[in-house]
Design a protein around this motif. Structure first.
Motif, mmCIF file in Angstrom:
data_model
loop_
_atom_site.group_PDB
_atom_site.id
_atom_site.type_symbol
_atom_site.label_atom_id
_atom_site.label_comp_id
_atom_site.label_asym_id
_atom_site.label_seq_id
_atom_site.Cartn_x
_atom_site.Cartn_y
_atom_site.Cartn_z
ATOM 1 N N HIS A 148 1.209 -0.628 -0.123
ATOM 2 C CA HIS A 148 -0.464 0.179 -0.252
ATOM 3 C C HIS A 148 1.192 1.440 -0.126
ATOM 4 C CE1 HIS A 148 -2.650 2.133 0.898
ATOM 5 N NE2 HIS A 148 -3.760 2.209 0.916
ATOM 6 N N PRO A 149 1.056 1.933 -0.581
ATOM 7 C CA PRO A 149 2.114 3.296 -0.616
ATOM 8 C C PRO A 149 1.353 4.297 -0.057
ATOM 9 C CG PRO A 149 -0.358 3.388 -2.488
ATOM 10 C CD PRO A 149 -0.046 2.149 -1.727
ATOM 11 N N MET A 150 0.315 4.230 0.902
ATOM 12 C CA MET A 150 0.035 5.288 1.555
ATOM 13 C C MET A 150 0.499 5.017 3.186
ATOM 14 S SD MET A 150 -0.998 7.815 -0.388
ATOM 15 C CE MET A 150 -2.244 8.822 1.776
ATOM 16 N N VAL A 151 -0.086 3.587 3.662
ATOM 17 C CA VAL A 151 0.566 3.310 4.730
ATOM 18 C C VAL A 151 1.779 2.134 5.113
ATOM 19 C CG1 VAL A 151 -1.806 2.871 5.860
ATOM 20 C CG2 VAL A 151 -0.943 1.311 4.749
ATOM 21 N N LYS A 152 2.414 2.090 3.715
ATOM 22 C CA LYS A 152 3.591 1.334 3.888
ATOM 23 C C LYS A 152 3.770 -0.187 4.532
ATOM 24 C CE LYS A 152 5.157 4.939 2.136
ATOM 25 N NZ LYS A 152 4.589 5.774 0.590
ATOM 26 N N LYS A 153 2.272 -0.571 4.044
ATOM 27 C CA LYS A 153 1.956 -2.477 4.643
ATOM 28 C C LYS A 153 1.146 -2.250 3.527
ATOM 29 C CE LYS A 153 1.777 -1.987 9.634
ATOM 30 N NZ LYS A 153 0.727 -2.128 10.777
ATOM 31 N N ASP A 154 1.064 -4.127 2.759
ATOM 32 C CA ASP A 154 1.284 -4.772 2.508
ATOM 33 C C ASP A 154 -0.291 -4.571 2.505
ATOM 34 O OD1 ASP A 154 3.337 -5.695 0.901
ATOM 35 O OD2 ASP A 154 3.128 -7.965 2.236
ATOM 36 N N GLY A 155 -0.964 -4.410 1.314
ATOM 37 C CA GLY A 155 -2.565 -4.499 0.932
ATOM 38 C C GLY A 155 -3.484 -5.208 -0.025
ATOM 39 N N LEU A 156 -4.616 -5.136 0.354
ATOM 40 C CA LEU A 156 -5.714 -6.000 -0.817
ATOM 41 C C LEU A 156 -6.784 -5.338 -0.634
ATOM 42 C CD1 LEU A 156 -7.619 -7.775 0.604
ATOM 43 C CD2 LEU A 156 -5.815 -9.825 0.834
ATOM 44 N N GLY A 157 -7.080 -5.675 -2.172
ATOM 45 C CA GLY A 157 -8.311 -4.921 -2.018
ATOM 46 C C GLY A 157 -9.475 -6.052 -3.509
ATOM 47 N N ALA A 158 -10.675 -5.640 -3.256
ATOM 48 C CA ALA A 158 -11.581 -5.956 -3.774
ATOM 49 C C ALA A 158 -13.070 -5.677 -4.030
ATOM 50 C CB ALA A 158 -11.648 -8.076 -3.011
ATOM 51 N N ASN A 159 -13.668 -6.103 -4.895
ATOM 52 C CA ASN A 159 -15.012 -6.232 -5.062
ATOM 53 C C ASN A 159 -15.643 -7.009 -5.364
ATOM 54 O OD1 ASN A 159 -13.559 -3.702 -6.354
ATOM 55 N ND2 ASN A 159 -15.104 -2.780 -5.921
ATOM 56 N N ALA A 160 -16.778 -7.924 -4.993
ATOM 57 C CA ALA A 160 -17.446 -9.008 -5.193
ATOM 58 C C ALA A 160 -18.595 -8.733 -4.990
ATOM 59 C CB ALA A 160 -17.057 -9.699 -3.951
ATOM 60 N N THR A 161 -19.757 -9.833 -5.883
ATOM 61 C CA THR A 161 -21.322 -9.388 -5.751
ATOM 62 C C THR A 161 -21.687 -10.894 -5.373
ATOM 63 O OG1 THR A 161 -22.610 -8.650 -6.566
ATOM 64 C CG2 THR A 161 -20.908 -9.749 -8.316
#
Length: 192
Positions: free
Chosen positions: A147-160
């Motif tokens: 994650h460019p802001m928090v300097k930790k790994d991040g993940l994101g998803a969109n699900a339905t």
């Protein structure tokens, strides 16, 4: 010959241990400021109404190497946002979410399904108004990276997924107000 075979077996054992060490499950905490479950339904056929919940918490565990994971989400149903305060109160009433008795809704996964090393859907149990039903969340997008802001790994998803209101004892005004509800979840999470 025997020595070569033993060395090969030892090397294979170390390779297995090494790859297992790198393939550990990773736990992510849901970022409630970037996670919004939304729901939409037909309103007398005139329009598709869209509302959301503003408070969501939970965790996502993923092991892309082993192709396993879990999702545990809790939604504060009192945080429903229809865009109109009076309707927020109406939808929190006994005929619909009944937030006085059921202040949360939950989703707990039973299986994360992968294609290659990428999750493509999540089977689980959705609990609304005290009623639990199986659902399948289709993952439409998924990204795991630093994650460019928090300097930790991040993940994101969109699900339905789609559910019926009547299955959760919320079928008032159906079929004029659509019984079928589409649930879309935009989720972001930060590695613990």
């Amino acid at each position: 010959m025997k020595k070569t075979t033993r060395l090969t077996l030892i090397a294979a054992a170390f390779a297995t241990i090494s790859s297992a060490a790198f393939a550990a499950p990773e736990t992510y905490t849901i970022d409630s400021s970037h996670t919004f479950p939304r729901f939409s339904y037909s309103h007398f056929g005139y329009s598709k109404q869209l509302s959301k919940f503003d408070k969501t918490t939970g965790t996502i565990v993923i092991d892309r190497e082993a192709k396993t994971g879990s999702v545990d989400v809790t939604i504060d149903t009192k945080s429903v946002d229809t865009g109109y305060p009076l309707f927020n109160e109406h939808i929190q009433g006994e005929d619909f979410l009944d937030t006085a008795k059921f202040p949360t809704a939950t989703f707990k996964s039973t299986k994360v399904n992968f294609k290659g090393n990428k999750p493509v859907s999540v089977d689980g149990e959705l609990t609304l108004k005290g009623i639990t039903k199986p659902v399948n969340l289709k993952i439409e997008s998924f990204l795991q990276m630093p994650h460019p802001m928090v300097k930790k790994d991040g993940l994101g998803a969109n699900a339905t997924t789609k559910v019926k209101r009547s299955d959760f004892n919320m079928g008032k005004y159906a079929p004029n107000v659509g019984d079928e509800v589409t649930i879309d979840i935009a989720v972001e999470a930060i590695k613990q």
